[in-house]
Design a protein around this motif. Structure first.
Motif, PDB file in Angstrom:
ATOM      1  N   ASP A 166     -64.437 -19.506-113.532  1.00 15.25           N
ATOM      2  CA  ASP A 166     -65.045 -20.155-112.341  1.00 15.25           C
ATOM      3  C   ASP A 166     -65.107 -19.131-111.487  1.00 15.25           C
ATOM      4  OD1 ASP A 166     -65.190 -21.518-109.998  1.00 15.25           O
ATOM      5  OD2 ASP A 166     -63.184 -22.737-110.139  1.00 15.25           O
ATOM      6  N   GLY A 167     -66.413 -18.979-110.811  1.00 18.11           N
ATOM      7  CA  GLY A 167     -66.767 -18.011-109.723  1.00 18.11           C
ATOM      8  C   GLY A 167     -66.028 -18.015-108.338  1.00 18.11           C
ATOM      9  N   SER A 168     -65.655 -19.433-108.058  1.00 10.95           N
ATOM     10  CA  SER A 168     -64.927 -19.513-106.795  1.00 10.95           C
ATOM     11  C   SER A 168     -63.564 -18.698-106.780  1.00 10.95           C
ATOM     12  CB  SER A 168     -64.618 -20.879-106.233  1.00 10.95           C
ATOM     13  OG  SER A 168     -63.956 -21.501-107.380  1.00 10.95           O
ATOM     14  N   ALA A 169     -62.919 -18.552-108.107  1.00 10.23           N
ATOM     15  CA  ALA A 169     -61.609 -17.956-108.078  1.00 10.23           C
ATOM     16  C   ALA A 169     -61.843 -16.396-107.701  1.00 10.23           C
ATOM     17  CB  ALA A 169     -61.378 -17.693-109.747  1.00 10.23           C
ATOM     18  N   ILE A 170     -63.097 -15.647-107.726  1.00  9.01           N
ATOM     19  CA  ILE A 170     -63.121 -14.539-107.299  1.00  9.01           C
ATOM     20  C   ILE A 170     -63.083 -14.277-105.696  1.00  9.01           C
ATOM     21  CG2 ILE A 170     -64.692 -12.465-106.868  1.00  9.01           C
ATOM     22  CD1 ILE A 170     -65.581 -13.030-109.906  1.00  9.01           C
ATOM     23  N   ALA A 171     -63.560 -15.305-104.895  1.00  6.86           N
ATOM     24  CA  ALA A 171     -63.526 -15.322-103.700  1.00  6.86           C
ATOM     25  C   ALA A 171     -61.993 -15.769-103.233  1.00  6.86           C
ATOM     26  CB  ALA A 171     -64.537 -16.513-103.139  1.00  6.86           C
ATOM     27  N   MET A 172     -61.400 -16.672-103.847  1.00  3.65           N
ATOM     28  CA  MET A 172     -60.151 -17.196-103.572  1.00  3.65           C
ATOM     29  C   MET A 172     -59.218 -15.833-103.587  1.00  3.65           C
ATOM     30  SD  MET A 172     -59.286 -20.840-104.713  1.00  3.65           S
ATOM     31  CE  MET A 172     -59.876 -21.063-106.366  1.00  3.65           C
ATOM     32  N   ALA A 173     -59.365 -14.998-105.143  1.00 10.15           N
ATOM     33  CA  ALA A 173     -58.450 -13.842-105.324  1.00 10.15           C
ATOM     34  C   ALA A 173     -58.748 -12.832-103.997  1.00 10.15           C
ATOM     35  CB  ALA A 173     -58.809 -13.230-106.357  1.00 10.15           C
ATOM     36  N   ALA A 174     -60.102 -12.730-103.692  1.00 10.64           N
ATOM     37  CA  ALA A 174     -60.398 -11.662-102.636  1.00 10.64           C
ATOM     38  C   ALA A 174     -59.507 -11.955-101.344  1.00 10.64           C
ATOM     39  CB  ALA A 174     -61.832 -11.647-102.444  1.00 10.64           C
TER      40      ALA A 174
END
Lengths: 734, 54
Positions: free
Chosen positions: A477-485
């Protein structure tokens, strides 16, 4: 040694586990019979027949500290007395002792619970000891000793001139009278020294000078009464010539062997120019183009190019902007800087570096101990040779002439040069390496570097630049990267910074928790997020996916990253070179696949995913290992290594672990070369010092007489110039 | 707030750096030594409780 009991103050104990760890670490030391550690008072009572420094080392290796105190004493002693001085301070409470014969300074580390500086000053009182509170005191004590030598020399020279005049005009009474100040005043340091040696049942250079000058003078006084032949000229010249050589030697050693902390002036923001010691932390100092930076600090305003060769050994200037660190003694090639002061005076990096370099000269290396043992026999052997010379010549020539030969033997032998050979070689190598940005804190570590068999490198920040990059591996899920960042944005860890740079989308983050060395946890936009190493995620998440760092959203892995880093310049060449003669390993806490790739590229075995403790255990298990790592994070492994090397960060030297501090991994090659060079220089100096004696003593004994005759006074001059020669040879040999 | 170190049984402040997450629950330790012990055998410590000095 015998059974003793000693109390130590342990620093850093919190709980019963600590007590246990400290107890175990002390029990491991050889000779310990009983240990009792008290958590409430913080004291450990140790009983047995043990070496205190081993106890302290062991406690430190276990991750705790022992309260110690460092003291410095200035002594009036001959170089060959080193081992006797060190023996006399091998008492309860002294953890380590190093004597620098070149400067006469004794550095001691003591357990303040067991011994005080006052006790030690009393113990060494026969050496005219001065307690040094700071470096200025150290310099002034050395200067004071040198001034006293210069006065003695002036007095000796003036009165010797008179002695010579009256002796050669046949006025022996006046010659006798004017020789008194030469022998009694100028020669007093030798008679005092000889007496001290006698009380300690040994003999040294002072014994030889006192015996030769004393015999010549007393024989002359007796003969004067009996109207026989007198040698007031020889006795006076002998003392004067020895003083000439020794004063020159002290001067040279003071001038070139003692590195001085540079002195700076600073321009404050008000325009006022003050002594750099007077500046306060938090002040703003202005540095203009072409000026030297007088303090350590951070660039507050302005830009410029700074030559930091003092720190890096690299003379290509570095560009400095707001927020960059600035170091005292570096030089602003062009530009204008306003610097916010963080350290000044004795706390600056350069001041600490100078201190470290000076202190390294005091450490004993293995060879020196062997030489010290040889030196102990040297003087008695010379006395025996002098006696034999007298008896042999006595068979063929009158007593007075036979006596002159034997006095010449006493005057010609120089144990000092033997005493100086090793420490001077160490001093010179330590200083030469410091010019290349390698700080040797212990001379013996430099000596040991050439015996290293296994070289173990830390990875991140040591052989790699530490500028990490996160590359997305699996993305569910691409949004996981933004959340992790967004979550990692709250951590300062290098991996976290790499991940947080992947996205700038603002999100609501709460309940942030960091698990050091494992990962982070928090709530992002209402989701429970875990970002961390595989092992960490494995313990707390349903499934696992491929990658070095995994993002787990509400219990399910949603994205992962590979972490990459850049290899520093020169590392590949260094490792290729080291592999020829050493086993090379990389030990890293990182468990990413990048570590494996790196190992393959460099052709080196990588041991990954190691904790600080595991690294230390690895280092300990290897024979003669050298560990190179970050001086703060890898302190444990560095301490356990046969030679521990830390990579300089330009921060507090005193807070960094490591016997040696280097500015880049590439310097390891220079360090090992320096170690081989040290060994050969020590040998050269010793061969010179022994050779000089081996030639001079037989000539003085009259073996080539009458073709070559060496009168006692010239034998004395030649003797005292031997130390000068060793000093000059050490410092000026390319 | 204080928590109990699952290894040595000491009271530990929540602000300590020595902590870990195991099966979604945070555990706090008095030192790195206790944390290392816990990591070696988490189930053992959780089952049998603090062992005090080890």
């Amino acid at each position: 040694m015998s059974e003793k009991k000693e109390k130590l103050r342990i620093v850093g104990m919190h709980c019963a586990t600590c007590v246990n760890t400290v107890t175990k670490s002390i029990e491991k030391v050889k000779g310990i019979n009983g240990v009792s550690v008290n958590l409430a008072t913080g004291y450990a009572e140790v009983q047995g027949d043990f070496k205190l420094n081993e106890v302290v080392e062991s406690v430190r290796k276990a991750g705790y500290d022992v309260e110690t105190q460092e003291i410095k004493l200035a002594l009036n002693a001959n170089p060959e007395e080193s081992s006797r001085i060190l023996n006399s301070v091998t008492v309860e409470g002294v953890i380590s002792s190093h004597f620098n014969p070149a400067t006469g300074v004794l550095n001691l580390r003591i357990n303040p619970q067991a011994v005080s500086s006052k006790d030690l000053v009393e113990k060494l009182s026969e050496y005219g000891v001065t307690l040094l509170n700071n470096d200025k005191a150290e310099v002034s004590a050395i200067k004071k000793d040198m001034n006293s030598m210069v006065y003695s020399l002036i007095v000796a020279s003036l009165f010797t001139a008179l002695v010579l005049f009256y002796q050669y005009t046949g006025n022996y009474i006046y010659a006798f009278v004017f020789s008194i100040p030469v022998i009694i005043y100028s020669g007093r340091r030798y008679f005092k020294g000889a007496f001290r040696a006698l009380r300690n049942r040994t003999a040294d250079m002072d014994t030889l000078v006192a015996l030769s000058a004393g015999t010549a003078w007393i024989y002359s006084v007796i003969d004067l009464a009996n109207r026989g032949e007198v040698f007031f000229d020889a006795a006076s010249l002998l003392v004067t010539f020895v003083l000439v050589g020794k004063t020159l030697d002290s001067y040279l050693r003071y001038r070139i062997s003692y590195v001085h902390v540079p002195h700076f002036t600073a321009r404050l923001s008000t325009g006022e120019i003050v002594d750099a010691d007077q500046v306060n932390v938090g002040d703003i100092v202005i540095v203009k183009s072409g000026e030297v930076i007088p303090v350590d600090g951070v660039v507050y305003d302005g830009t410029g190019e700074v030559d930091e060769s003092i720190l890096t050994g690299e003379s290509v200037p570095n560009k400095k902007n707001k927020g960059d660190p600035a170091t005292a003694d570096s030089y602003l090639v062009n530009g204008y800087l306003e610097i916010y002061v963080t350290r000044r005076g004795g706390n600056t990096y350069i001041a600490q570096l100078v201190q470290a370099v000076n202190d390294a000269g005091t450490s004993s290396v293995g060879l020196k101990r062997t030489v010290d043992r040889v030196t102990a026999y040297f003087t008695p052997v010379i006395i025996v040779i002098a006696a034999l010379t007298f008896f042999v010549w006595h068979m063929t020539v009158p007593v007075s002439e036979a006596l002159l030969f034997s006095i010449a033997v006493l005057a010609s032998a120089c144990p000092c040069a033997l005493g100086l050979a090793t420490p001077l070689a160490v001093l010179v190598q330590v200083r030469r390496l410091s010019n290349k940005g390698i700080i040797v804190r212990r001379g013996d570590a430099l000596e040991k570097a050439r015996h290293v068999k296994t070289v173990i490198f830390d990875k991140t920040g040591t052989i790699t630049s530490g500028q990490l990059r996160a590359i997305p591996a699996t993305v569910v899920d691409g949004s996981a990267i933004a959340m992790a960042a967004a979550l990692e944005g709250l951590s300062s860890h290098p991996v976290a910074r790499a991940i947080s740079s992947l996205s700038g989308i603002k999100m609501n983050v709460s309940d942030f928790t960091e698990f050091i060395g494992e990962g982070v946890m928090g709530s992002v936009e209402g989701h429970n997020l875990l970002v961390g190493k595989r092992e960490f995620i494995q313990k707390n998440c349903d499934k696992i996916i491929d990658g070095d760092i995994i993002v787990c959203v509400d219990g399910r892995p949603m994205a992962s990253f590979f972490i990459e880093d850049e290899v520093r310049d020169g590392v590949k060449e260094l490792i290729d070179d080291l592999k020829l003669n050493h086993e090379v390993l990389i030990a890293t806490g990182d468990s990413s696949s990048f570590a494996d790739d790196l190992g393959r590229n460099l052709g080196v075995k990588v041991l990954k995913g190691l904790s600080a403790q595991e690294k230390a255990e690895l280092v300990k298990s290897m024979e003669n290992s050298m560990f190179i790592g970050d001086g703060v994070n890898d302190a444990l492994a560095i301490k356990q290594a046969y030679v521990g090397v830390s990579l300089s960060s330009g921060s507090d030297i005193s807070k960094q672990a490591g016997d040696i501090i280097v500015n880049s991994p590439a310097a390891i090659k220079l360090l090992i070369d320096g170690s081989y060079k040290l060994e050969s220089r020590i040998r050269e100096n010793l061969i010179w010092a022994f050779g000089y004696n081996a030639v001079l003593v037989p000539i003085a004994a009259g073996i080539l007489y009458p073709a070559i005759y060496l009168p006692p006074q010239f034998a004395a001059l030649a003797m005292s110039l031997n130390s000068v020669a060793v000093t000059l040879w050490s410092f000026f040999r390319p | 707030m204080s928590k109990i170190d699952p290894v040595c049984g000491m009271e530990v402040d929540e602000s300590t750096q020595h902590k870990t997450l195991y099966k979604g629950k945070v555990y706090y330790f008095c030192t790195a030594n206790c944390k290392t012990e816990f990591d070696r055998d988490p189930e053992g410590y959780l089952k049998s409780g603090p062992r005090g000095m080890h």
